[in-house]
Design a protein around this motif. Structure first.
Motif, PDB file in Angstrom:
ATOM      1  N   GLU A 119      38.261  37.454  55.915  1.00 14.83           N
ATOM      2  CA  GLU A 119      37.664  37.776  57.213  1.00 14.83           C
ATOM      3  C   GLU A 119      36.274  38.382  57.067  1.00 14.83           C
ATOM      4  OE1 GLU A 119      38.524  40.766  61.027  1.00 14.83           O
ATOM      5  OE2 GLU A 119      40.182  40.181  59.689  1.00 14.83           O
ATOM      6  N   LEU A 120      36.106  39.241  56.074  1.00  8.35           N
ATOM      7  CA  LEU A 120      34.827  39.930  55.885  1.00  8.35           C
ATOM      8  C   LEU A 120      33.898  39.199  54.906  1.00  8.35           C
ATOM      9  CD1 LEU A 120      36.009  43.657  55.700  1.00  8.35           C
ATOM     10  CD2 LEU A 120      35.291  42.338  57.700  1.00  8.35           C
ATOM     11  N   ALA A 121      34.375  38.073  54.374  1.00 10.26           N
ATOM     12  CA  ALA A 121      33.583  37.269  53.440  1.00 10.26           C
ATOM     13  C   ALA A 121      33.174  38.075  52.205  1.00 10.26           C
ATOM     14  CB  ALA A 121      32.352  36.687  54.129  1.00 10.26           C
ATOM     15  N   VAL A 122      34.165  38.776  51.641  1.00 10.66           N
ATOM     16  CA  VAL A 122      33.932  39.475  50.367  1.00 10.66           C
ATOM     17  C   VAL A 122      34.873  38.871  49.327  1.00 10.66           C
ATOM     18  CG1 VAL A 122      33.202  41.625  51.461  1.00 10.66           C
ATOM     19  CG2 VAL A 122      35.601  41.312  50.862  1.00 10.66           C
ATOM     20  N   PRO A 123      34.469  38.845  48.066  1.00 17.12           N
ATOM     21  CA  PRO A 123      35.344  38.293  47.026  1.00 17.12           C
ATOM     22  C   PRO A 123      36.580  39.147  46.822  1.00 17.12           C
ATOM     23  CG  PRO A 123      33.335  39.219  46.066  1.00 17.12           C
ATOM     24  CD  PRO A 123      33.149  39.246  47.547  1.00 17.12           C
ATOM     25  N   CYS A 124      37.629  38.506  46.343  1.00 17.36           N
ATOM     26  CA  CYS A 124      38.895  39.212  46.147  1.00 17.36           C
ATOM     27  C   CYS A 124      39.543  38.763  44.846  1.00 17.36           C
ATOM     28  CB  CYS A 124      39.834  38.931  47.319  1.00 17.36           C
ATOM     29  SG  CYS A 124      41.400  39.835  47.260  1.00 17.36           S
TER      30      CYS A 124
ATOM     31  N   ASP B  48      44.427  43.980  30.112  1.00 15.64           N
ATOM     32  CA  ASP B  48      43.641  42.834  29.653  1.00 15.64           C
ATOM     33  C   ASP B  48      43.568  41.756  30.731  1.00 15.64           C
ATOM     34  OD1 ASP B  48      43.077  43.933  27.185  1.00 15.64           O
ATOM     35  OD2 ASP B  48      44.759  42.955  26.174  1.00 15.64           O
ATOM     36  N   VAL B  49      44.727  41.465  31.343  1.00 16.45           N
ATOM     37  CA  VAL B  49      44.754  40.444  32.392  1.00 16.45           C
ATOM     38  C   VAL B  49      43.893  40.871  33.580  1.00 16.45           C
ATOM     39  CG1 VAL B  49      46.226  39.274  34.084  1.00 16.45           C
ATOM     40  CG2 VAL B  49      47.004  39.532  31.716  1.00 16.45           C
ATOM     41  N   ALA B  50      44.047  42.118  34.008  1.00 16.46           N
ATOM     42  CA  ALA B  50      43.268  42.616  35.142  1.00 16.46           C
ATOM     43  C   ALA B  50      41.777  42.554  34.846  1.00 16.46           C
ATOM     44  CB  ALA B  50      43.692  44.048  35.482  1.00 16.46           C
ATOM     45  N   PHE B  51      41.390  42.957  33.642  1.00 14.28           N
ATOM     46  CA  PHE B  51      39.989  42.945  33.234  1.00 14.28           C
ATOM     47  C   PHE B  51      39.413  41.530  33.318  1.00 14.28           C
ATOM     48  CE2 PHE B  51      36.745  42.709  29.838  1.00 14.28           C
ATOM     49  CZ  PHE B  51      35.906  43.746  30.208  1.00 14.28           C
ATOM     50  N   LYS B  52      40.142  40.572  32.788  1.00 12.58           N
ATOM     51  CA  LYS B  52      39.671  39.187  32.784  1.00 12.58           C
ATOM     52  C   LYS B  52      39.605  38.615  34.198  1.00 12.58           C
ATOM     53  CE  LYS B  52      41.266  38.363  28.081  1.00 12.58           C
ATOM     54  NZ  LYS B  52      42.313  37.767  27.221  1.00 12.58           N
ATOM     55  N   GLU B  53      40.560  38.967  35.037  1.00 18.62           N
ATOM     56  CA  GLU B  53      40.550  38.474  36.418  1.00 18.62           C
ATOM     57  C   GLU B  53      39.353  39.024  37.190  1.00 18.62           C
ATOM     58  OE1 GLU B  53      42.610  36.247  37.974  1.00 18.62           O
ATOM     59  OE2 GLU B  53      43.462  35.872  35.988  1.00 18.62           O
ATOM     60  N   VAL B  54      39.048  40.297  36.993  1.00 22.82           N
ATOM     61  CA  VAL B  54      37.881  40.891  37.653  1.00 22.82           C
ATOM     62  C   VAL B  54      36.601  40.232  37.149  1.00 22.82           C
ATOM     63  CG1 VAL B  54      36.510  42.993  37.938  1.00 22.82           C
ATOM     64  CG2 VAL B  54      39.000  43.091  38.183  1.00 22.82           C
ATOM     65  N   LEU B  55      36.506  40.029  35.843  1.00 22.71           N
ATOM     66  CA  LEU B  55      35.314  39.397  35.282  1.00 22.71           C
ATOM     67  C   LEU B  55      35.127  37.986  35.832  1.00 22.71           C
ATOM     68  CD1 LEU B  55      35.022  40.292  31.496  1.00 22.71           C
ATOM     69  CD2 LEU B  55      33.748  41.222  33.419  1.00 22.71           C
ATOM     70  N   ALA B  56      36.230  37.246  35.982  1.00 23.95           N
ATOM     71  CA  ALA B  56      36.140  35.875  36.488  1.00 23.95           C
ATOM     72  C   ALA B  56      35.589  35.853  37.908  1.00 23.95           C
ATOM     73  CB  ALA B  56      37.511  35.208  36.434  1.00 23.95           C
TER      74      ALA B  56
ATOM     75  N   LEU C 157      33.816  38.285  39.295  1.00 25.78           N
ATOM     76  CA  LEU C 157      32.449  38.796  39.225  1.00 25.78           C
ATOM     77  C   LEU C 157      31.478  37.692  38.810  1.00 25.78           C
ATOM     78  CD1 LEU C 157      30.386  41.103  39.239  1.00 25.78           C
ATOM     79  CD2 LEU C 157      31.114  41.665  36.913  1.00 25.78           C
ATOM     80  N   ALA C 158      31.863  36.903  37.825  1.00 21.73           N
ATOM     81  CA  ALA C 158      30.986  35.827  37.354  1.00 21.73           C
ATOM     82  C   ALA C 158      30.700  34.818  38.459  1.00 21.73           C
ATOM     83  CB  ALA C 158      31.626  35.132  36.159  1.00 21.73           C
ATOM     84  N   GLN C 159      31.700  34.601  39.322  1.00 24.46           N
ATOM     85  CA  GLN C 159      31.548  33.628  40.396  1.00 24.46           C
ATOM     86  C   GLN C 159      30.807  34.194  41.596  1.00 24.46           C
ATOM     87  OE1 GLN C 159      35.274  32.209  42.225  1.00 24.46           O
ATOM     88  NE2 GLN C 159      34.438  30.147  42.159  1.00 24.46           N
ATOM     89  N   SER C 160      31.070  35.461  41.918  1.00 27.97           N
ATOM     90  CA  SER C 160      30.522  36.038  43.148  1.00 27.97           C
ATOM     91  C   SER C 160      29.198  36.758  42.954  1.00 27.97           C
ATOM     92  CB  SER C 160      31.533  37.016  43.761  1.00 27.97           C
ATOM     93  OG  SER C 160      31.814  38.075  42.863  1.00 27.97           O
ATOM     94  N   ALA C 161      28.944  37.239  41.730  1.00 28.21           N
ATOM     95  CA  ALA C 161      27.703  37.971  41.467  1.00 28.21           C
ATOM     96  C   ALA C 161      27.166  37.595  40.091  1.00 28.21           C
ATOM     97  CB  ALA C 161      27.942  39.473  41.577  1.00 28.21           C
ATOM     98  N   PRO C 162      26.814  36.328  39.899  1.00 29.69           N
ATOM     99  CA  PRO C 162      26.370  35.880  38.574  1.00 29.69           C
ATOM    100  C   PRO C 162      25.146  36.625  38.055  1.00 29.69           C
ATOM    101  CG  PRO C 162      25.878  34.241  40.259  1.00 29.69           C
ATOM    102  CD  PRO C 162      26.792  35.250  40.883  1.00 29.69           C
ATOM    103  N   ALA C 163      24.306  37.117  38.953  1.00 25.76           N
ATOM    104  CA  ALA C 163      23.117  37.852  38.504  1.00 25.76           C
ATOM    105  C   ALA C 163      23.524  39.119  37.758  1.00 25.76           C
ATOM    106  CB  ALA C 163      22.227  38.207  39.693  1.00 25.76           C
ATOM    107  N   LEU C 164      24.587  39.780  38.214  1.00 27.75           N
ATOM    108  CA  LEU C 164      25.083  40.960  37.512  1.00 27.75           C
ATOM    109  C   LEU C 164      25.707  40.565  36.182  1.00 27.75           C
ATOM    110  CD1 LEU C 164      26.891  42.997  40.320  1.00 27.75           C
ATOM    111  CD2 LEU C 164      24.720  43.533  39.227  1.00 27.75           C
ATOM    112  N   PHE C 165      26.405  39.454  36.214  1.00 26.44           N
ATOM    113  CA  PHE C 165      27.147  39.023  35.036  1.00 26.44           C
ATOM    114  C   PHE C 165      26.214  38.636  33.889  1.00 26.44           C
ATOM    115  CE2 PHE C 165      31.307  37.885  33.546  1.00 26.44           C
ATOM    116  CZ  PHE C 165      31.098  36.927  32.570  1.00 26.44           C
ATOM    117  N   THR C 166      25.044  38.126  34.218  1.00 28.11           N
ATOM    118  CA  THR C 166      24.144  37.622  33.182  1.00 28.11           C
ATOM    119  C   THR C 166      22.883  38.467  33.017  1.00 28.11           C
ATOM    120  OG1 THR C 166      23.057  36.160  34.790  1.00 28.11           O
ATOM    121  CG2 THR C 166      24.909  35.257  33.555  1.00 28.11           C
TER     122      THR C 166
END
Length: 226
Positions: free
Chosen positions: A153-158, A187-195, A197-206
């Motif tokens: 509804e708020l157009a934020v990543p989840c 480990d699973v939670a960390f990887k899910e958040v990173l995934a 993040l990489a999709q929604s805020a690639p500028a931060l990721f790279t």
């Protein structure tokens, strides 16, 4: 459950067990103790993120305590589903109003291993053995779904942590007591958040690292490396 704010990035290979090419330097900006729900988090929100706060990224991870059963032993933590939705919306709206315009990511609660959590609560807090669990996976799943609905509804990543855990054939091993993460669960939670993040805020990721790799620091005159 908590807020986590990203305030800077640092290349690292030793500060956590997650061996990634780079590591986010995260500050648990909330300093919340365990056990918070969205109602209490909302009350603390302006102390955690005052109007002049400047986070770059904030993850909002609530739901496991809101989903405590109303008639169970953790009734004081229970937040009705509609209020949970409203609280998440208010939290996101406040964060979006900050001058730094941070990326906001919602994280759903993970599933609950009812048998393990009932045993853990009996061992930790005593009481009569065999008392029904104060949380159920079925109820927690409705809070996870509500979190995803608010995000849409708020157009934020989840980060759909509930599904990420539950689709794992050995998902109960991802929880150390039926509710909280084991090392594997982290480990699973960390990887899910990173995934996400990489999709929604690639500028931060790279982004370029703010600080040099330790191998690049002049050991004799370290100030020259900064």
């Amino acid at each position: 459950m908590s807020f986590v704010g990203l305030v800077q990035r640092q290349h690292s290979s030793g500060t956590q067990q997650h061996c990634e090419p780079w590591l986010l330097l995260l500050v648990r900006a909330s300093r919340l103790s365990s056990g918070y729900n969205t109602r209490w988090g909302l009350c603390a929100l302006e102390r955690i993120f005052p109007t002049d706060a400047a986070p770059t990224l904030v993850t909002v991870f609530f739901g496991a305590n809101d989903a405590a059963l109303k008639d169970g032993s953790s009734t004081r933590q229970h937040v009705p589903l509609d209020e949970y939705r409203a609280n998440l919306k208010n939290i996101v709206e406040h964060l979006r109003s900050l001058p730094s315009k941070p990326t906001v990511i919602l994280v759903t609660p993970p599933p609950v291993d009812e048998t393990a959590w009932a045993r853990a609560t009996h061992e930790k807090y005593g009481g009569e053995a065999g008392v029904p669990c104060n949380r159920t996976n079925a109820v927690t799943k409705t809070y996870a779904a509500a979190c995803m609905e608010v995000a849409e509804e708020l157009a934020v990543p989840c980060v759909d942590l509930h599904s990420a855990f539950e689709t794992n054939p050995s998902w109960t091993s991802l929880l150390n007591d039926g509710l909280h993460f084991s090392n594997q669960g982290q480990d699973v939670a960390f990887k899910e958040v990173l995934a996400v993040l990489a999709q929604s805020a690639p500028a931060l990721f790279t982004s370029e690292m703010d600080l040099p790799d330790h191998k690049e620091i002049n050991a004799e005159q370290p100030s020259l490396s900064f």
